[in-house]
Design a protein around this motif. Structure first.
Motif, PDB file in Angstrom:
ATOM      1  N   VAL A 227      43.350 -15.968 -23.113  1.00  0.00           N
ATOM      2  CA  VAL A 227      42.816 -16.908 -24.138  1.00  0.00           C
ATOM      3  C   VAL A 227      42.370 -16.084 -25.468  1.00  0.00           C
ATOM      4  O   VAL A 227      41.584 -16.310 -26.217  1.00  0.00           O
ATOM      5  CB  VAL A 227      41.452 -17.735 -23.654  1.00  0.00           C
ATOM      6  N   GLY A 228      42.994 -14.682 -25.257  1.00  0.00           N
ATOM      7  CA  GLY A 228      42.713 -13.649 -26.467  1.00  0.00           C
ATOM      8  C   GLY A 228      41.389 -13.087 -26.473  1.00  0.00           C
ATOM      9  O   GLY A 228      40.766 -12.906 -27.476  1.00  0.00           O
ATOM     10  N   GLU A 285      35.192 -33.748 -23.523  1.00  0.00           N
ATOM     11  CA  GLU A 285      34.624 -34.402 -24.476  1.00  0.00           C
ATOM     12  C   GLU A 285      33.456 -33.666 -25.055  1.00  0.00           C
ATOM     13  O   GLU A 285      32.986 -33.650 -26.018  1.00  0.00           O
ATOM     14  CB  GLU A 285      34.159 -35.883 -23.777  1.00  0.00           C
ATOM     15  N   ALA A 286      32.816 -32.895 -24.100  1.00  0.00           N
ATOM     16  CA  ALA A 286      31.810 -32.142 -24.471  1.00  0.00           C
ATOM     17  C   ALA A 286      32.193 -30.767 -24.986  1.00  0.00           C
ATOM     18  O   ALA A 286      31.324 -30.345 -25.978  1.00  0.00           O
ATOM     19  CB  ALA A 286      30.895 -31.605 -23.082  1.00  0.00           C
ATOM     20  N   HIS A 287      33.078 -30.376 -24.851  1.00  0.00           N
ATOM     21  CA  HIS A 287      33.842 -29.302 -25.353  1.00  0.00           C
ATOM     22  C   HIS A 287      35.238 -29.379 -25.998  1.00  0.00           C
ATOM     23  O   HIS A 287      36.131 -28.847 -25.097  1.00  0.00           O
ATOM     24  CB  HIS A 287      33.813 -27.888 -24.368  1.00  0.00           C
ATOM     25  N   PRO A 288      35.508 -30.115 -26.801  1.00  0.00           N
ATOM     26  CA  PRO A 288      36.929 -30.235 -27.269  1.00  0.00           C
ATOM     27  C   PRO A 288      37.523 -29.046 -27.881  1.00  0.00           C
ATOM     28  O   PRO A 288      38.686 -28.927 -27.897  1.00  0.00           O
ATOM     29  CB  PRO A 288      36.590 -31.300 -28.562  1.00  0.00           C
ATOM     30  N   ASP A 289      36.920 -27.984 -27.907  1.00  0.00           N
ATOM     31  CA  ASP A 289      37.299 -26.632 -28.240  1.00  0.00           C
ATOM     32  C   ASP A 289      37.678 -25.697 -27.158  1.00  0.00           C
ATOM     33  O   ASP A 289      37.889 -24.564 -27.128  1.00  0.00           O
ATOM     34  CB  ASP A 289      36.717 -25.829 -29.374  1.00  0.00           C
ATOM     35  N   LEU A 290      37.654 -26.288 -25.869  1.00  0.00           N
ATOM     36  CA  LEU A 290      37.826 -25.602 -24.580  1.00  0.00           C
ATOM     37  C   LEU A 290      39.074 -24.651 -24.758  1.00  0.00           C
ATOM     38  O   LEU A 290      40.147 -25.297 -24.824  1.00  0.00           O
ATOM     39  CB  LEU A 290      37.793 -26.664 -23.258  1.00  0.00           C
ATOM     40  N   THR A 291      39.368 -23.729 -24.169  1.00  0.00           N
ATOM     41  CA  THR A 291      40.316 -22.726 -24.225  1.00  0.00           C
ATOM     42  C   THR A 291      40.881 -22.415 -22.858  1.00  0.00           C
ATOM     43  O   THR A 291      42.051 -22.052 -22.938  1.00  0.00           O
ATOM     44  CB  THR A 291      40.133 -21.565 -25.140  1.00  0.00           C
ATOM     45  N   GLY A 292      40.146 -22.484 -21.866  1.00  0.00           N
ATOM     46  CA  GLY A 292      40.588 -22.151 -20.589  1.00  0.00           C
ATOM     47  C   GLY A 292      40.009 -22.819 -19.474  1.00  0.00           C
ATOM     48  O   GLY A 292      39.015 -23.515 -19.532  1.00  0.00           O
ATOM     49  N   TYR A 293      40.892 -23.011 -18.282  1.00  0.00           N
ATOM     50  CA  TYR A 293      40.142 -23.480 -17.014  1.00  0.00           C
ATOM     51  C   TYR A 293      40.831 -22.704 -15.764  1.00  0.00           C
ATOM     52  O   TYR A 293      41.746 -22.337 -15.812  1.00  0.00           O
ATOM     53  CB  TYR A 293      40.860 -24.883 -16.726  1.00  0.00           C
ATOM     54  N   GLU A 313      45.956 -31.052 -25.639  1.00  0.00           N
ATOM     55  CA  GLU A 313      45.295 -30.393 -24.731  1.00  0.00           C
ATOM     56  C   GLU A 313      46.077 -29.131 -24.020  1.00  0.00           C
ATOM     57  O   GLU A 313      45.867 -28.362 -23.473  1.00  0.00           O
ATOM     58  CB  GLU A 313      44.929 -31.096 -23.429  1.00  0.00           C
ATOM     59  N   ALA A 314      47.340 -28.996 -24.730  1.00  0.00           N
ATOM     60  CA  ALA A 314      48.249 -27.742 -24.330  1.00  0.00           C
ATOM     61  C   ALA A 314      47.618 -26.342 -24.694  1.00  0.00           C
ATOM     62  O   ALA A 314      48.120 -25.274 -24.045  1.00  0.00           O
ATOM     63  CB  ALA A 314      49.593 -28.020 -25.261  1.00  0.00           C
ATOM     64  N   GLN A 315      46.729 -26.375 -25.567  1.00  0.00           N
ATOM     65  CA  GLN A 315      46.026 -25.082 -25.974  1.00  0.00           C
ATOM     66  C   GLN A 315      45.069 -24.526 -24.812  1.00  0.00           C
ATOM     67  O   GLN A 315      44.781 -23.541 -24.645  1.00  0.00           O
ATOM     68  CB  GLN A 315      45.125 -25.068 -27.253  1.00  0.00           C
ATOM     69  N   VAL A 316      44.814 -25.290 -23.700  1.00  0.00           N
ATOM     70  CA  VAL A 316      43.898 -24.977 -22.682  1.00  0.00           C
ATOM     71  C   VAL A 316      44.801 -24.219 -21.679  1.00  0.00           C
ATOM     72  O   VAL A 316      45.637 -24.737 -20.870  1.00  0.00           O
ATOM     73  CB  VAL A 316      43.278 -26.334 -22.155  1.00  0.00           C
ATOM     74  N   LYS A 317      44.315 -22.825 -21.366  1.00  0.00           N
ATOM     75  CA  LYS A 317      45.184 -22.058 -20.593  1.00  0.00           C
ATOM     76  C   LYS A 317      44.508 -22.328 -19.103  1.00  0.00           C
ATOM     77  O   LYS A 317      43.359 -22.168 -19.022  1.00  0.00           O
ATOM     78  CB  LYS A 317      45.085 -20.532 -20.950  1.00  0.00           C
ATOM     79  N   VAL A 318      45.463 -22.542 -18.307  1.00  0.00           N
ATOM     80  CA  VAL A 318      45.120 -22.687 -16.816  1.00  0.00           C
ATOM     81  C   VAL A 318      45.437 -21.521 -16.168  1.00  0.00           C
ATOM     82  O   VAL A 318      46.523 -20.960 -16.063  1.00  0.00           O
ATOM     83  CB  VAL A 318      45.859 -24.211 -16.366  1.00  0.00           C
ATOM     84  N   VAL A 319      44.482 -20.886 -15.219  1.00  0.00           N
ATOM     85  CA  VAL A 319      44.847 -19.956 -14.044  1.00  0.00           C
ATOM     86  C   VAL A 319      44.346 -20.790 -12.730  1.00  0.00           C
ATOM     87  O   VAL A 319      43.240 -21.310 -12.687  1.00  0.00           O
ATOM     88  CB  VAL A 319      43.840 -18.795 -14.344  1.00  0.00           C
TER      89      VAL A 319
END
Length: 391
Positions: A227-228, A285-293, A313-319
């Motif tokens: 997520v930089g 919904e609470a954090h539309p700018d979420l970047t990672g899970y 939602e493709a911007q959300v990085k998943v580990v």
């Protein structure tokens, strides 16, 4: 003339006999293809055979050899101190012993690989001890059909203890659930070895598992990089009362605290009242700018990947954690950054060695690390890491 003919016949037979002996001597001297050489390594789980060596190894033998040579076993060796948990030598077990294993869910691919490692170790023990037939050390492997079913697991442990096994190995669904069973084992002189997930008790001899705290910390470092080093991330945990889940989350949170530009905004736990998709939706919904899970096991990872199906939602990085076909495909197509994978085969093998040592009255380390590995698109298809993958 008859005497001369007989003499000539004897000479011909003698030459043929000597020629045959010379060929036999070459075989005995070791001029066989390398894949026919028989070794006495402790990880070789095949049983002794009086049959001639075959030109081709069976699929099972080749598979077992692959495990002994790759990182799944060397990672266990690397974590060992003076005690080797990949060797079955010099463990004086009595004949006909029973190693009972109760896990969380025996039919998943992960637990199938744990079982495979255990079976290999038991075969190696029987071979080392020369036990055959009814003298063999035997292994039983059981667990509930649902890995969150605490009550069923307790009932299975009770039934196993009623059979008076030589040693009990358990992977507890709930770290606080089986104190009474551990007390029963102690009263009956049955040593207990824990694997995968610990229990809240001092009645166990050793724990063999992934270092879940460090695995969680590694996941945090990988996600921070993805997520930089900035943004908001969330955690999807598989169980609020499982030691493995708690340690992975704690390791993740405490490492992520070192990354000042990142905030952990939410931790959700698997629940019967709310689906993973609903929980992910609420977080977004609470954090539309979420970047990672970060997801703490394979099931949670797959369900989060399914929930993050919309293009925006493709911007959300998943580990993720653990392995599986869905995760492997998600890494290939870029929907998952990578996954922390455990070492189930090595864990199973080391657990049986520790259990055998416990039964024989030998000491074990308090904790045995079976190792873990980061898998992403760069090493996903590497032969060196192939046996870490469980689909």
């Amino acid at each position: 003339m008859k005497r001369i003919a007989v003499a000539l016949l004897c000479m011909i037979l003698s030459v043929n006999l000597l020629s045959g002996c010379g060929q036999s001597k070459n075989v005995e001297a070791g001029e066989l293809p390398k894949d026919q050489v028989v070794t006495n390594q402790p990880q070789d789980a095949g049983e002794e055979s009086t049959e001639p060596i075959e030109q081709e190894k069976s699929q099972e033998e080749t598979e077992e050899d692959d495990y002994t040579k790759d990182l799944t076993m060397t990672s266990v060796k690397g974590s060992s101190g003076e005690i080797s948990y990949t060797s079955v030598e010099n463990i004086p077990l009595e004949k006909g012993g029973h190693i009972a294993v109760v896990v969380k869910q025996p039919k998943s691919e992960y637990w199938s690989k744990v079982r495979k490692g255990m079976e290999a170790a038991v075969k190696a023990l029987n071979k080392e001890l020369g036990y055959k037939g009814e003298d063999k050390i035997r292994l039983t492997f059981e667990g509930p059909s649902d890995e969150s079913d605490v009550e069923s697991q307790i009932n299975i442990i009770d039934a196993v203890l009623s059979e008076n096994p030589s040693v009990l190995c358990i992977a507890a669904v709930d770290m606080n659930s089986c104190q009474a069973q551990l007390e029963t084992a102690a009263e009956n002189g049955i040593p207990v070895v824990v694997l995968d997930s610990g229990v809240n008790s001092d009645l166990v001899q050793t724990v063999c598992s992934t270092d879940n705290y460090q695995a969680g910390a590694e996941a945090a470092r990988r996600l921070a990089e993805a997520v930089g080093e900035s943004g908001k991330v969330a955690v999807m945990a598989h169980n609020s009362s499982s030691e493995s889940s708690m340690d992975r989350e704690r390791g993740f949170r405490e490492e992520m605290a070192n990354h000042q530009g990142i905030t952990v905004v939410s931790t959700s736990y698997e629940s019967e009242e709310e689906s993973v998709a609903e929980m992910v939706s609420a977080v977004l919904e609470a954090h539309p700018d979420l970047t990672g899970y970060f997801c703490t096991n394979g099931t949670m990872t797959e369900e989060v990947l399914t929930a993050l199906k919309d293009p925006e939602e493709a911007q959300v990085k998943v580990v993720g954690f653990d392995s599986g076909k869905a995760q492997i495909e998600a890494i290939k197509d870029g929907r998952e950054t990578g996954m922390i994978v455990q070492n189930p085969y090595g864990m199973g093998y080391a657990t049986i060695v520790a259990a055998a040592r416990a039964e024989a009255g030998m000491t074990n380390d308090t904790y045995i690390s079976s190792g873990f590995q980061w898998i992403d698109v760069n090493n996903l298809e590497s032969d060196d890491f192939a046996n870490y993958l469980y689909e």
